[in-house]
Motif scaffolding. Sequence first.
Motif, mmCIF file in Angstrom:
data_model
loop_
_atom_site.group_PDB
_atom_site.id
_atom_site.type_symbol
_atom_site.label_atom_id
_atom_site.label_comp_id
_atom_site.label_asym_id
_atom_site.label_seq_id
_atom_site.Cartn_x
_atom_site.Cartn_y
_atom_site.Cartn_z
ATOM 1 N N ALA A 114 0.945 -1.270 -0.012
ATOM 2 C CA ALA A 114 -0.013 0.098 -0.100
ATOM 3 C C ALA A 114 0.888 1.243 0.057
ATOM 4 N N TRP A 115 1.913 1.237 0.837
ATOM 5 C CA TRP A 115 2.728 2.499 0.934
ATOM 6 C C TRP A 115 3.633 2.514 -0.443
ATOM 7 N N GLU A 116 3.848 1.709 -1.169
ATOM 8 C CA GLU A 116 4.370 1.721 -2.573
ATOM 9 C C GLU A 116 3.403 2.374 -3.460
ATOM 10 N N LYS A 117 2.348 1.949 -3.507
ATOM 11 C CA LYS A 117 1.349 2.494 -4.134
ATOM 12 C C LYS A 117 0.927 3.974 -3.810
ATOM 13 N N ALA A 118 1.009 4.265 -2.503
ATOM 14 C CA ALA A 118 0.851 5.584 -2.089
ATOM 15 C C ALA A 118 2.064 6.560 -2.647
ATOM 16 N N LYS A 119 3.114 6.106 -2.522
ATOM 17 C CA LYS A 119 4.311 6.863 -3.049
ATOM 18 C C LYS A 119 4.293 7.056 -4.579
ATOM 19 N N GLU A 120 3.682 6.261 -5.374
ATOM 20 C CA GLU A 120 3.438 6.224 -6.852
ATOM 21 C C GLU A 120 2.598 7.304 -7.162
ATOM 22 N N LEU A 121 1.519 7.315 -6.109
ATOM 23 C CA LEU A 121 0.178 8.393 -6.601
ATOM 24 C C LEU A 121 0.737 9.758 -6.185
ATOM 25 N N ILE A 122 1.618 9.737 -5.156
ATOM 26 C CA ILE A 122 1.774 11.185 -4.392
ATOM 27 C C ILE A 122 2.849 11.770 -5.454
ATOM 28 N N ARG A 123 3.611 10.878 -6.061
ATOM 29 C CA ARG A 123 4.772 11.322 -6.949
ATOM 30 C C ARG A 123 4.114 11.934 -8.225
ATOM 31 N N ASP A 124 2.713 11.463 -8.639
ATOM 32 C CA ASP A 124 2.093 12.023 -9.874
ATOM 33 C C ASP A 124 1.566 13.346 -9.518
ATOM 34 N N GLU A 125 2.192 14.451 -10.282
ATOM 35 C CA GLU A 125 1.802 15.687 -9.947
ATOM 36 C C GLU A 125 0.211 16.079 -10.542
ATOM 37 N N THR A 126 -0.117 15.331 -11.399
ATOM 38 C CA THR A 126 -1.520 15.516 -11.742
ATOM 39 C C THR A 126 -2.462 15.108 -10.790
ATOM 40 N N ILE A 127 -2.195 14.410 -9.945
ATOM 41 C CA ILE A 127 -3.038 14.152 -8.907
ATOM 42 C C ILE A 127 -3.098 14.964 -7.668
ATOM 43 N N ARG A 128 -4.142 15.829 -7.320
ATOM 44 C CA ARG A 128 -4.044 17.083 -6.566
ATOM 45 C C ARG A 128 -4.271 16.402 -4.949
ATOM 46 N N MET A 129 -4.951 15.618 -4.714
ATOM 47 C CA MET A 129 -5.042 15.079 -3.100
ATOM 48 C C MET A 129 -5.031 13.537 -3.204
ATOM 49 N N VAL A 130 -4.223 13.067 -2.217
ATOM 50 C CA VAL A 130 -4.046 11.622 -1.937
ATOM 51 C C VAL A 130 -4.532 11.312 -0.549
ATOM 52 N N VAL A 149 8.343 7.419 6.084
ATOM 53 C CA VAL A 149 7.134 8.127 5.676
ATOM 54 C C VAL A 149 7.367 9.576 5.753
ATOM 55 N N VAL A 150 7.844 9.918 6.991
ATOM 56 C CA VAL A 150 7.908 11.157 7.227
ATOM 57 C C VAL A 150 8.977 12.052 6.005
ATOM 58 N N ALA A 151 10.114 11.335 5.922
ATOM 59 C CA ALA A 151 10.992 11.515 5.073
ATOM 60 C C ALA A 151 10.515 11.906 3.652
ATOM 61 N N PHE A 152 9.741 11.057 3.226
ATOM 62 C CA PHE A 152 8.958 11.191 2.062
ATOM 63 C C PHE A 152 8.297 12.333 1.881
ATOM 64 N N LEU A 153 7.434 12.403 2.898
ATOM 65 C CA LEU A 153 6.583 13.588 2.576
ATOM 66 C C LEU A 153 7.020 14.950 2.569
ATOM 67 N N LYS A 154 8.265 14.993 3.281
ATOM 68 C CA LYS A 154 9.100 16.197 3.355
ATOM 69 C C LYS A 154 10.038 16.421 2.175
ATOM 70 N N THR A 155 10.475 15.523 1.483
ATOM 71 C CA THR A 155 11.283 15.516 0.601
ATOM 72 C C THR A 155 10.735 15.334 -0.942
ATOM 73 N N GLU A 156 9.733 14.274 -1.088
ATOM 74 C CA GLU A 156 9.168 14.021 -2.511
ATOM 75 C C GLU A 156 7.996 14.610 -2.647
ATOM 76 N N LYS A 157 7.110 14.749 -1.614
ATOM 77 C CA LYS A 157 5.898 15.256 -2.067
ATOM 78 C C LYS A 157 5.925 16.423 -3.119
ATOM 79 N N PRO A 158 5.302 16.539 -4.067
ATOM 80 C CA PRO A 158 5.137 17.509 -5.010
ATOM 81 C C PRO A 158 4.253 18.950 -4.207
ATOM 82 N N ALA A 159 5.004 19.991 -4.622
ATOM 83 C CA ALA A 159 4.499 21.266 -3.586
ATOM 84 C C ALA A 159 3.280 21.601 -3.744
#
Length: 203
Positions: A114-130, A149-159
């Motif tokens: 589920a976390w791998e799928k979540a990362k894939e979706l969050i990285r997709d900048e066309t998706i506004r909310m996950v 999880v915290v590090a990913f959200l801080k460094t990889e979540k699109p702006a």
Amino acid sequence: MSDEDTARHNAKMAKKKVAREKIMATKTEEKGLVIVHTGKGKGKSSAAFGMIFRCIGHGLPSAVVQFIKGGMATAERDLIERHFADLCEFHTMGEGFTWETQDKARDIELARAAWEKAKELIRDETIRMVLLDEINIALRYDYLDTDEVVAFLKTEKPAMTHVVLTGRNASDAVIEIADLATEMELLKHPFRSGVKAQAGVEF
């Protein structure tokens, strides 16, 4: 209400309106938010789905990953998959609560997927909310690494991407990085009176 009372009320509201508009004029920034819904009270996922439906209403692409909930039908999932699949991806990745599965290794495996799928979706900048539904439970049981999880959200979540994390017992680390964190407090619950979960309220 007398004319004097009406005039006093109108003057008070006019003053409040000016003050409010002055405050709102200073709020100009837009950014993707990290939003946390936690606490023992009911309504964490319900509130998060309310935001998903707002995104759908605005025509904004969104996505849901459910970390714990399993195959049981829910109205939100049925409605989204039936009518809004073009705007909202829906992934139910869990198999139920831990006391139902009784297989920790399997629970961890599914949480990781589920976390791998979540990362894939969050990285997709066309998706506004996950929406990461019940991820806080997966973190509390150490199915996922909180620091990761915290590090990913801080460094990889699109702006401009909003990420919503729900579930009881959100960690201090997750709350720390949140832009908006709400704790639902339990005051009364019908379960305590012997009332079972009901359609339209619980699912």
